[in-house]
Design an enzyme around this catalytic site. Structure first.
Site, PDB file in Angstrom:
ATOM      1  CD  GLU A  58       0.027  17.397  26.153  1.00 22.67           C
ATOM      2  OE1 GLU A  58      -0.990  16.653  26.824  1.00 22.67           O
ATOM      3  OE2 GLU A  58       0.918  16.820  25.234  1.00 22.67           O
ATOM      4  CB  CYS A  67      -0.084  11.355  29.191  1.00 20.92           C
ATOM      5  SG  CYS A  67       1.683  12.097  29.140  1.00 20.92           S
ATOM      6  NE  ARG A 124       2.549   6.035  -4.444  1.00 22.74           N
ATOM      7  CZ  ARG A 124       2.900   5.742  -5.488  1.00 22.74           C
ATOM      8  NH1 ARG A 124       4.164   6.040  -6.075  1.00 22.74           N
ATOM      9  NH2 ARG A 124       2.102   4.783  -6.480  1.00 22.74           N
ATOM     10  CG  ASP A 148      -0.223  -1.015 -12.982  1.00 21.24           C
ATOM     11  OD1 ASP A 148      -0.671  -1.143 -14.389  1.00 21.24           O
ATOM     12  OD2 ASP A 148      -1.027  -0.584 -12.201  1.00 21.24           O
ATOM     13  NE  ARG A 171       6.685   9.025 -11.008  1.00 22.54           N
ATOM     14  CZ  ARG A 171       6.124   7.947 -10.631  1.00 22.54           C
ATOM     15  NH1 ARG A 171       6.633   7.421  -9.330  1.00 22.54           N
ATOM     16  NH2 ARG A 171       5.024   7.456 -11.225  1.00 22.54           N
ATOM     17  CD  GLU A 203      -0.594   3.889  -4.310  1.00 23.47           C
ATOM     18  OE1 GLU A 203      -0.935   4.170  -5.642  1.00 23.47           O
ATOM     19  OE2 GLU A 203       0.110   4.544  -3.766  1.00 23.47           O
ATOM     20  N   GLY A 235      -4.489  -3.954  -6.577  1.00 23.26           N
ATOM     21  CA  GLY A 235      -5.607  -4.011  -7.650  1.00 23.26           C
ATOM     22  C   GLY A 235      -6.949  -4.262  -6.897  1.00 23.26           C
ATOM     23  CB  THR A 285      -4.701  -6.258  -3.574  1.00 21.08           C
ATOM     24  OG1 THR A 285      -3.952  -7.401  -4.203  1.00 21.08           O
ATOM     25  CG2 THR A 285      -4.102  -6.285  -2.153  1.00 21.08           C
ATOM     26  CB  SER A 332      -8.594  -9.465  -0.384  1.00 18.77           C
ATOM     27  OG  SER A 332      -8.283 -10.170   0.780  1.00 18.77           O
TER      28      SER A 332
END
Length: 344
Positions: free
Chosen positions: A48, A73, A187, A203, A210, A288, A290, A293, A296
């Site tokens: 604002e 606010c 990212r 990996d 990039r 990111e 596997g 992870t 879980s």
């Protein structure tokens, strides 16, 4: 139409303002936009304020309309109350997308404006404005500070997301080039990018941006017994690397080792990771990792936004992708890749 414009403005700050909400605002006079703004960065001026400051001829503010995605606010935090400036400016009408869930505001901002003779119209595009800041609202509902977690994974049409061993480097990439750009955009909007031990070893990723402009997030690794060698690609970019492990607390050059207790449930492990990340000022994290992870984290029940990329490739075998029990909130195509988005 004007509220959609405010939402678009708010999204300019994606990944830069959390734990504050993303907010966009415009000022209208005689059917024309005379000022617009958004909340650029945590701790800086609100939307604002920026919209009002953008009006070159301040006399035009008298009798104008302010449109904003979130209730203004009315309390002093890192910046003064927005309601004070709105009242002093001479604005006649305020159109609000949705009410703020923060108990310091929560309807009080609207009442302050009404008490000072300003017409308030709300809600407008309530669902879209809630969706804009879903994790901000989750944080206040849970009554505890949370990292803004996002999850991304891609899988083959027959349900595999990876392999223990690849025949060539190109085989590793499931999603197409357009979907890859989306991932790198996610990212760039994150403070950190988290993977597990197997993803790192198999990996050897760069974990950078990039394919999109913007800063690369800090790599975050879950490596219980410190199996991952520090010669891998993401260690060699002069960024701080955070390693959650079960052995030690130590900082060696750009590597920060943080010890956590892995002998607990998924929820307790991720709660501890959440708290440790907040302690070192990491508020937004893209997971990111596997299948193990990601599954879980899903099992932990913590809030997140999940990007599920389904490709046209057929692998026949490999590492099975995680499973989600809920339905997608939205979906769209990027080329031949189907992107499903879940808000959990």
């Amino acid at each position: 139409m004007y509220m959609h414009r405010c939402i678009r403005l708010a999204l300019e700050a994606k990944g830069k303002v959390f734990p504050n909400p993303m907010v966009g605002a415009i000022v209208i006079k005689d059917g024309k936009i005379i000022g617009e703004g958004y909340h650029h960065k945590f701790g800086e001026a609100h939307a604002e304020v920026n919209a009002i400051k953008a009006v070159k001829d301040k006399s035009k503010l008298i009798g104008s309309t302010l449109i904003v995605t979130l209730e203004p606010c009315c309390h002093k935090g890192k910046t003064p109350p927005c309601t004070d400036l709105i009242i002093k400016s001479g604005i006649k009408t305020v159109v609000v997308g949705t009410l703020d869930i923060n108990p310091l505001v929560g309807g009080k901002g609207i009442n302050v404006l009404k008490d000072n003779g300003i017409e308030v119209i709300f809600p407008v595009l309530d669902n879209e404005c809630l969706k804009l800041n879903y994790q901000y609202f989750q944080y206040h509902k849970l009554k505890k500070k949370m990292v803004r977690f996002k999850i991304k994974w891609a899988e083959s049409l027959d349900g595999f997301m990876g392999k223990d061993k690849y025949n060539n480097p190109e085989e590793r990439f499931l999603s197409n080039k357009i979907a890859n750009r989306l991932v790198h955009k996610l990212r760039s909007e994150s403070d950190g990018i988290l993977i597990g031990t197997n993803t790192a070893l198999i990996d050897n990723p760069h974990l950078d941006t990039r394919y999109w402009s913007g800063n690369s997030p800090k790599p975050i690794l879950i490596d219980k017994t410190l199996k991952v060698p520090t010669s891998l690609n993401f260690f060699n970019q002069k960024r701080e690397v955070i390693i959650f492990n079960g052995l030690k607390d130590e900082t060696i050059e750009n590597i920060k080792y943080i010890k956590i207790d892995f002998g607990k449930s998924d929820k307790h492990i991720w709660d501890e990771i959440n708290n440790k990340l907040l302690e070192i000022n990491i508020n937004t994290v893209l997971i990111e990792g596997g299948s193990h992870t990601i599954q879980s984290f899903i099992n932990s029940g913590l809030p997140c936004k999940l990007y599920h990329i389904i490709t046209k490739k057929i692998w026949h075998n490999g590492i099975k992708a995680p499973r989600i029990k809920s339905d997608a909130n939205e979906h769209f195509y990027l080329g031949d890749n189907l992107i499903k988005i879940y808000v959990m």
